[in-house]
Design an enzyme around this catalytic site. Structure first.
Site, PDB file in Angstrom:
ATOM      1  CB  CYS A   2      -0.872   0.013   1.247  1.00  0.00           C
ATOM      2  SG  CYS A   2      -1.870  -1.440   1.458  1.00  0.00           S
ATOM      3  NE  ARG A  28       4.134   1.837  -1.635  1.00  0.00           N
ATOM      4  CZ  ARG A  28       5.265   1.135  -1.489  1.00  0.00           C
ATOM      5  NH1 ARG A  28       6.232   1.277  -2.375  1.00  0.00           N
ATOM      6  NH2 ARG A  28       5.418   0.267  -0.523  1.00  0.00           N
ATOM      7  CD1 TRP A  76      -2.090  -5.743  -3.007  1.00  0.00           C
ATOM      8  CD2 TRP A  76      -2.869  -4.587  -4.749  1.00  0.00           C
ATOM      9  NE1 TRP A  76      -2.237  -6.611  -4.046  1.00  0.00           N
ATOM     10  CE2 TRP A  76      -2.726  -5.940  -5.133  1.00  0.00           C
ATOM     11  CE3 TRP A  76      -3.349  -3.702  -5.686  1.00  0.00           C
ATOM     12  CZ2 TRP A  76      -3.037  -6.404  -6.396  1.00  0.00           C
ATOM     13  CZ3 TRP A  76      -3.653  -4.155  -6.954  1.00  0.00           C
ATOM     14  CH2 TRP A  76      -3.509  -5.497  -7.302  1.00  0.00           C
ATOM     15  CG  ASN A 102       2.971  -0.505   2.854  1.00  0.00           C
ATOM     16  OD1 ASN A 102       2.322  -1.452   2.427  1.00  0.00           O
ATOM     17  ND2 ASN A 102       4.224  -0.268   2.485  1.00  0.00           N
ATOM     18  N   GLY A 103       1.707  -2.754   5.162  1.00  0.00           N
ATOM     19  CA  GLY A 103       2.376  -3.963   5.662  1.00  0.00           C
ATOM     20  C   GLY A 103       1.336  -4.978   6.106  1.00  0.00           C
ATOM     21  CD  GLU A 482       5.058 -16.800 -18.531  1.00  0.00           C
ATOM     22  OE1 GLU A 482       4.060 -17.285 -19.101  1.00  0.00           O
ATOM     23  OE2 GLU A 482       5.124 -15.610 -18.193  1.00  0.00           O
ATOM     24  CE  LYS A 486       5.900 -12.250 -19.253  1.00  0.00           C
ATOM     25  NZ  LYS A 486       4.824 -13.169 -19.186  1.00  0.00           N
ATOM     26  CD  GLU A 489       3.305 -10.964 -22.362  1.00  0.00           C
ATOM     27  OE1 GLU A 489       2.179 -10.453 -22.403  1.00  0.00           O
ATOM     28  OE2 GLU A 489       3.667 -11.714 -21.462  1.00  0.00           O
ATOM     29  CG  HIS A 505       6.496 -36.149 -33.972  1.00  0.00           C
ATOM     30  ND1 HIS A 505       6.526 -37.425 -34.500  1.00  0.00           N
ATOM     31  CD2 HIS A 505       7.014 -36.251 -32.717  1.00  0.00           C
ATOM     32  CE1 HIS A 505       7.009 -38.266 -33.610  1.00  0.00           C
ATOM     33  NE2 HIS A 505       7.316 -37.592 -32.510  1.00  0.00           N
ATOM     34  CE  LYS A 603      -0.571  -7.002 -14.858  1.00  0.00           C
ATOM     35  NZ  LYS A 603       0.533  -7.938 -15.185  1.00  0.00           N
TER      36      LYS A 603
END
Ligand code: AGP
Length: 608
Positions: A2, A28, A76, A102-103, A482, A486, A489, A505, A603
């Site tokens: 946060c 954040r 957050w 924050n935490g 993945e 990466k 994109e 094949h 996103k």
């Protein structure tokens, strides 16, 4: 993660300055926000679910809250979903104290139960509210003594800003394991989670260390240790611009988030391993539920789907339960054979992906139990699930996921080990060893991240390629998916991931002189098989970048070799993916691409 901010001055109104500072901290966390201002010995506050603009509109741009000292918070959510009530600041019952935090307070349940027994009434679901009531409980007239008692009782991480109506001309702050800086102005002073919030007003800052207590007035800032001894702190001048500061000095959010992975993985794992046992508070699956499972489906999109491919191998190996990993947009229109004895795991960073949410509904409509792995508390997928295991990666700003992918992997490991132990498909010795190896993972990821220079060098050699192949077997195949995504994109280079044994094949016809093949060969008992596949492509002219564990050599097999630390085979994907994230990043950087916001992408894809 946060963002907190605090302001105290002689003439300027605090609220607009707090809102401005919070705007700079929205990266954040941005699911809710609030501010509190002290005026004539009274604390007035406003808080709102949603983006900061909701709070700003609610307070007429801050004009409705009068006063020259205040604190603010942008959230957050980790404990308690986004709502007005769960937003910070949290006030004590008498209204004497207001707290922003924050935490994570790890012992908040114990403290909450004690305070309730003492007659305190809680109105929110958050851990932070405990702090506001603790101030009330310990307060005997001296705010510094009270702060010292509170931080002595609280366990976990915190950056705290605290207003007390008995102290209208000052406020107090402290940090432990969460960032905090002090801004030194003319007739005004600031506290914030990072420099972005105050850079417009001052570039003179000092960095607060753990357990240092800060007392701010308009005229000065004093910092004390918990013995109430005043500390001398160096004042530094910030020479960053605001944009760079938002990224913590990194050039892109993506590289910042790649670097944050050890911390994000630790934040996701640590609270879930207590006294040598996995504790999944949010999961109501019983031993019998797991024993009676006919099948597990893993349903997701993009990188989250790639986590599911790893999860299939891991769950089947540990639990011997059949797992089918399906792309969400395919699952929902395939008339899937799913019913009440099935578990459907939905993986989603945003928790809002339309394809995944609709697939979830199809599964529920057919009677299946749904468990979701999500990074956003209170998101649509989380709310629609029977069980949720949150990743605590913090907000992920770059469109290309990295730390969310990695924390999803660790939740997949936790869940697999948890289920295997419940149905005794692993021994207690294996269980103990898995947990030991899992707790070492954040440090191993950090060690793997140290190899940036070699990856950057390789990216400088290959960023002009027109097509790059990623191959691997078993878990290496899952991670090659993945690695390929990466690269595609963010650098727009065509790439394909292939099961190494499948290349011959058909697709091997595409291999020609100079084609780059990234060959993942970390799975111990398949190393020789993968080496055979590598030879198939080198004989046809491919250039091979090998990726294997540090106890193996690929000299004479691959043209270039990247080595990662060794760990339990099951957890290797968390290390193998790191060089691939970095490779995609550096290739895109060499090409001058818009790394954090690649073309055509969003996103969170909230449309079909
Ligand atoms: C990953 O880098 C991409 N941004 C994309 O594939 C993403 O993983 C996918 O859209 C799923 O998003 P979600 O995890 O928010 O559901």
């Amino acid at each position: 993660m946060c963002g907190i901010v605090g302001y105290i001055g002689k003439k300027k109104q605090a609220a607009p300055i707090l809102l401005e500072g919070l705007e700079k901290l929205e990266y954040r966390g941005y699911d809710s926000a609030g501010i509190a201002v002290i005026n004539n010995g009274e604390i007035n506050f406003a808080k709102a679910k949603g983006r900061l603009r909701v709070l700003s509109e609610k307070t007429n741009g801050g004009k409705d809250l009068i006063g020259c000292a205040g604190i603010g918070h942008t959230r957050w959510a980790t404990h308690g979903e986004p709502s007005d009530i769960n937003s910070h600041p949290h006030l004590s019952q008498s209204g004497r104290f207001a707290v922003v935090h924050n935490g994570i307070i790890e012992n908040y349940m114990e403290l909450k139960e004690k305070l309730i027994r003492k007659g305190f009434e809680f109105i929110s679901e958050t851990d932070t509210e405990v702090i506001a009531h603790l101030f009330e409980y310990y307060y005997k007239g001296d705010i510094m003594d009270t702060m010292i008692k509170v931080i002595d009782r609280v366990e976990g991480s915190y950056a705290l800003g605290v207003l007390c109506s008995d102290y209208p001309d000052s406020f107090i702050a402290v940090r432990k394991a969460s960032p905090m800086i002090i801004g030194i102005g003319n007739d005004e002073n600031f506290v914030a989670s990072d420099v972005t919030a105050i850079l417009k007003h001052t570039r003179q800052v000092c960095y607060v260390e753990d357990n240092e207590i800060v007392v701010l007035t308009a005229d000065d800032v004093k910092i004390y240790n918990t013995d109430k001894e005043e500390l001398e702190k160096e004042i530094k001048t910030i020479d960053w611009d605001v944009s760079a500061a938002e990224k913590g000095g990194y050039e892109h959010f993506m590289i910042k988030e790649i670097e944050e992975q050890p911390k994000a993985i630790r934040a996701t794992i640590s609270p879930r391993i207590k006294d040598g046992k996995i504790v999944l508070d949010d999961v109501s699956l019983t031993k019998d539920d797991i024993k009676n499972l006919r099948k597990i489906f893993i349903v997701a999109c993009g990188s989250a789907y790639h986590v599911g491919v790893v999860g299939k191998y891991v769950i089947e190996k540990m639990c011997r339960i059949p797992v089918e990993c399906v792309i969400a947009s395919e699952f929902r229109y395939s008339d899937p054979i799913v019913s009440k004895n099935d578990l459907v795991i939905v993986i989603s960073q945003s928790g809002e992906t339309a394809d995944s949410l609709e697939a979830l509904k199809v599964a529920k409509n057919r009677g299946a139990r749904v468990l979701s792995i999500v990074n956003v508390v209170g998101s649509a997928i989380a709310n629609a699930s029977d069980d949720v295991i949150y990743t605590w990666a913090g907000p992920e700003i770059a469109v290309a996921t990295t730390k969310a992918y990695s924390t999803q992997l660790t939740v997949m490991y936790l869940l697999s080990i948890y289920m295997a132990e419940k149905i005794s498909t692993i021994t207690s010795g294996q269980y103990k060893k898995y947990l030991e190896d899992l707790e070492k993972l954040p440090d191993l990821v950090a060690k793997t991240l140290e190899n940036k220079e070699q990856i950057a060098y390789l990216a400088s050699k290959f960023y002009n390629c027109h097509s790059i192949f990623f191959i691997g077997r078993n878990l290496d195949y899952a991670v090659s998916l993945e690695g390929s995504l990466k690269l595609k994109e963010i650098s727009y280079i065509h790439s394909e991931a292939y099961a190494a044994g499948e290349l011959k094949h058909g697709t091997i016809s595409l291999i020609e002189d100079g084609t780059l093949v990234v060959a993942l060969a970390t799975v111990d008992d398949l190393f020789e098989k993968t080496v055979s596949n590598i030879k198939e492509v080198t004989t046809r002219g491919a250039v091979v970048m090998g990726l294997t564990t540090e106890d193996r050599s690929m000299t004479g097999i691959a043209d270039y070799t990247i080595q990662i630390p060794n760990t339990n085979d099951i957890f290797l994907p968390s290390l193998t993916v790191i060089p691939l994230q970095l490779f995609g990043y550096y290739v895109a950087a060499n090409k001058g691409c818009d790394i954090d916001k690649p073309r055509n992408l969003a996103k969170s894809v909230t449309v079909e």
